[in-house]
Scaffold this active site. Structure first.
Site, PDB file in Angstrom:
ATOM      1  N   LYS A 120     -58.840  97.008   8.605  1.00 17.54           N
ATOM      2  CA  LYS A 120     -57.944  95.553   9.972  1.00 17.54           C
ATOM      3  C   LYS A 120     -59.416  95.529  11.009  1.00 17.54           C
ATOM      4  O   LYS A 120     -59.771  96.469  11.062  1.00 17.54           O
ATOM      5  CB  LYS A 120     -56.958  96.024  10.450  1.00 17.54           C
ATOM      6  CG  LYS A 120     -56.466  94.803  11.132  1.00 17.54           C
ATOM      7  CD  LYS A 120     -56.340  93.468  10.666  1.00 17.54           C
ATOM      8  CE  LYS A 120     -55.628  92.608  11.843  1.00 17.54           C
ATOM      9  NZ  LYS A 120     -54.675  92.674  12.352  1.00 17.54           N
ATOM     10  N   HIS A 163     -46.231  95.000  13.111  1.00 11.20           N
ATOM     11  CA  HIS A 163     -46.919  96.426  14.288  1.00 11.20           C
ATOM     12  C   HIS A 163     -45.316  96.984  14.487  1.00 11.20           C
ATOM     13  O   HIS A 163     -44.279  96.572  14.530  1.00 11.20           O
ATOM     14  CB  HIS A 163     -47.381  95.844  15.339  1.00 11.20           C
ATOM     15  CG  HIS A 163     -48.381  94.751  15.292  1.00 11.20           C
ATOM     16  ND1 HIS A 163     -49.585  95.071  15.629  1.00 11.20           N
ATOM     17  CD2 HIS A 163     -48.625  93.413  14.441  1.00 11.20           C
ATOM     18  CE1 HIS A 163     -50.531  94.767  15.252  1.00 11.20           C
ATOM     19  NE2 HIS A 163     -50.659  92.745  15.172  1.00 11.20           N
ATOM     20  N   ASP A 210     -46.769  89.658  11.368  1.00  6.22           N
ATOM     21  CA  ASP A 210     -47.369  90.284  13.192  1.00  6.22           C
ATOM     22  C   ASP A 210     -46.295  90.126  13.790  1.00  6.22           C
ATOM     23  O   ASP A 210     -46.299  89.792  14.828  1.00  6.22           O
ATOM     24  CB  ASP A 210     -48.353  88.613  13.418  1.00  6.22           C
ATOM     25  CG  ASP A 210     -49.197  89.282  14.341  1.00  6.22           C
ATOM     26  OD1 ASP A 210     -49.031  90.326  13.972  1.00  6.22           O
ATOM     27  OD2 ASP A 210     -49.986  88.205  14.832  1.00  6.22           O
ATOM     28  N   HIS A 251     -52.779  85.981   9.670  1.00  7.43           N
ATOM     29  CA  HIS A 251     -51.897  85.107  10.430  1.00  7.43           C
ATOM     30  C   HIS A 251     -52.672  83.709  10.463  1.00  7.43           C
ATOM     31  O   HIS A 251     -52.804  83.270  11.982  1.00  7.43           O
ATOM     32  CB  HIS A 251     -51.463  85.818  11.730  1.00  7.43           C
ATOM     33  CG  HIS A 251     -52.075  86.560  12.846  1.00  7.43           C
ATOM     34  ND1 HIS A 251     -53.619  85.946  12.719  1.00  7.43           N
ATOM     35  CD2 HIS A 251     -52.445  87.969  12.731  1.00  7.43           C
ATOM     36  CE1 HIS A 251     -54.305  87.243  12.852  1.00  7.43           C
ATOM     37  NE2 HIS A 251     -53.367  88.403  13.239  1.00  7.43           N
ATOM     38  N   HIS A 271     -58.617  89.738  11.901  1.00 13.04           N
ATOM     39  CA  HIS A 271     -57.842  88.776  12.423  1.00 13.04           C
ATOM     40  C   HIS A 271     -59.201  87.990  13.275  1.00 13.04           C
ATOM     41  O   HIS A 271     -59.548  88.114  13.712  1.00 13.04           O
ATOM     42  CB  HIS A 271     -57.433  89.812  14.268  1.00 13.04           C
ATOM     43  CG  HIS A 271     -57.053  88.764  15.264  1.00 13.04           C
ATOM     44  ND1 HIS A 271     -55.678  89.371  15.387  1.00 13.04           N
ATOM     45  CD2 HIS A 271     -58.052  88.177  15.987  1.00 13.04           C
ATOM     46  CE1 HIS A 271     -55.598  87.965  16.893  1.00 13.04           C
ATOM     47  NE2 HIS A 271     -56.398  87.746  16.577  1.00 13.04           N
ATOM     48  N   HIS A 298     -47.962  92.062   7.709  1.00 13.57           N
ATOM     49  CA  HIS A 298     -48.575  92.389   8.428  1.00 13.57           C
ATOM     50  C   HIS A 298     -47.979  92.436   9.949  1.00 13.57           C
ATOM     51  O   HIS A 298     -46.963  91.882   9.930  1.00 13.57           O
ATOM     52  CB  HIS A 298     -49.426  90.555   8.952  1.00 13.57           C
ATOM     53  CG  HIS A 298     -50.798  91.438  10.255  1.00 13.57           C
ATOM     54  ND1 HIS A 298     -51.567  90.664  10.078  1.00 13.57           N
ATOM     55  CD2 HIS A 298     -49.692  91.784  11.169  1.00 13.57           C
ATOM     56  CE1 HIS A 298     -51.801  91.015  11.824  1.00 13.57           C
ATOM     57  NE2 HIS A 298     -51.149  91.889  12.754  1.00 13.57           N
TER      58      HIS A 298
HETATM   59  O1  DOR Z   1     -49.839  88.732  19.147  1.00 18.67           O
HETATM   60  C1  DOR Z   1     -50.189  89.192  19.094  1.00 18.67           C
HETATM   61  N1  DOR Z   1     -49.913  90.764  19.326  1.00 18.67           N
HETATM   62  N2  DOR Z   1     -51.381  89.006  17.966  1.00 18.67           N
HETATM   63  C2  DOR Z   1     -52.174  90.267  17.569  1.00 18.67           C
HETATM   64  O2  DOR Z   1     -52.969  90.205  17.106  1.00 18.67           O
HETATM   65  C3  DOR Z   1     -51.905  91.690  18.241  1.00 18.67           C
HETATM   66  C4  DOR Z   1     -50.165  91.463  18.291  1.00 18.67           C
HETATM   67  C5  DOR Z   1     -50.296  92.835  19.185  1.00 18.67           C
HETATM   68  O3  DOR Z   1     -50.281  93.627  19.111  1.00 18.67           O
HETATM   69  O4  DOR Z   1     -49.420  93.407  20.521  1.00 18.67           O
HETATM   70 ZN    ZN Z   2     -51.331  91.825  14.105  1.00 18.45          ZN
END
Ligand code: DOR
Ligand code: ZN
Length: 334
Positions: free
Chosen positions: A95, A14, A238, A166, A132, A12
């Protein structure tokens, strides 16, 4: 002390887009691969968008041996669209975000009943569902309130692989015992911190994320499951970079940037509990077994030689502050 991990995976991650992607992709590529989240602006909702994003990710990786497993933002897709997604190189799964629950999730699912048909086809096609799992309730109760939805989905779609992304609570860990088709990811920060670390003293924006870190007993439950070698809990960082000015701000964006030090810090944590032998399963073995992944061969050796975490990572006009910025951690990549 040292450990060599075989093809560690981050289930997971980003990476963002544009200049931020160029900065964060190389910083996240110690792993052999990662499931790349689709909550861009606009979200990655079609196989075409996914392919184009995967190409941008590959370009930003600058040749690093790292496989992006692409997640598609859940919308009510029909059979043809799901077949097209499945046939697209790099596709991993869908997702699902409840609408408005976190960063860039406004286009998420407002009414879960409308997802049924898509979920049914995914089950038939063997496409994993990543969720999520938070309600719109009181912030500390959101995950627990969502467990009823997981129960319902796991019951009605018994062949669908459903990943509770998460997880942060003891109750979510326990739910895994009830349904063999449920699995989960756990982040680094939720193994390390509680709400006290975020807001117990001076507010720590770089530790603020969704779901918010919970109570000590929740962290203990996550730790004991992970360190005990739970077979259906996978590492998913995450890691969620935001520009420094969006974190150190009124209206702080949610997300903790952990990717560059996730593996050393995990090794330090597992070693401190005498559980280094469980790390390979957590960061690779479980995901390979659950999803039948066969990642590129990549060995990462970690040792108990301290590293200094930079105060910030800068490049392409972007600045991102990692967890433990400016501090020393006990382990590093050899
Ligand atoms: O803290 C987070 N940041 N939780 C999420 O679900 C998304 C993520 C983000 O994309 O910044
Ligand atoms: Zn995330």
């Amino acid at each position: 002390m040292e450990i060599t991990l075989e093809s560690p995976l981050d289930m997971h991650l980003h990476l963002r887009d544009g200049e931020m992607l160029k900065l964060t992709a190389p910083l996240s590529a110690a792993f052999a691969g990662a499931v790349v989240m689709p909550n861009l602006v606009p979200p990655v909702t079609t196989p075409q968008m996914m392919s184009a994003y995967a190409e941008r990710v590959h370009a930003a990786l600058e040749g690093a041996a790292f496989t992006p497993y692409m997640a598609l933002f859940f919308t009510a897709l029909d059979e043809a669209a799901l077949a097209a997604a499945k046939a697209t190189p790099g596709f991993f799964g869908l997702k699902l975000y409840p609408a408005g629950i976190t960063t860039n999730s406004e286009g998420g699912v407002a009414n879960l009943k409308e997802a049924d048909r898509t979920l049914h086809i995914m089950e038939e096609m063997g496409i994993p569902l990543l969720v999520h799992g938070e309600s719109h309730g009181f912030v500390m109760d959101r995950e627990q309130e969502f467990l009823a939805v997981y129960r319902d989905l796991a019951t009605r779609f018994p062949k669908l692989t459903i990943s509770m992304e998460h997880i942060t609570t003891a109750a979510a860990v326990k739910l895994l015992d009830e349904f063999p088709n449920l699995c989960a990811t756990v982040t680094l920060q939720h193994l390390l911190i509680t709400l006290d670390d975020v807001a117990g003293g001076a507010l720590q924006p770089h530790l603020f994320c969704k779901p918010i870190a919970k109570r000590p007993e929740d962290r203990e439950a996550l730790l004991s499951a992970v360190l005990g070698g739970h077979g259906r809990i996978m590492f998913g960082s995450d890691s969620a970079p935001h520009p420094r000015h969006r974190k150190e701000a009124c209206g702080c964006a949610a997300g903790v940037f952990t990717a560059p030090l996730a593996l050393p810090k995990l090794a330090e944590l597992f070693a401190s509990h005498g559980a280094l032998d469980k790390l390979q399963g957590f960061v690779s073995g479980n995901a390979r077994r659950i999803y039948g992944l066969n990642p590129v061969e990549k060995k990462v050796t970690l040792h108990d030689v301290p590293m200094q975490v930079p105060a910030a990572y800068k490049g392409y006009g972007e600045t991102v502050v990692p967890i433990y910025a400016g501090q020393e951690i006990g382990w590093s990549v050899k």
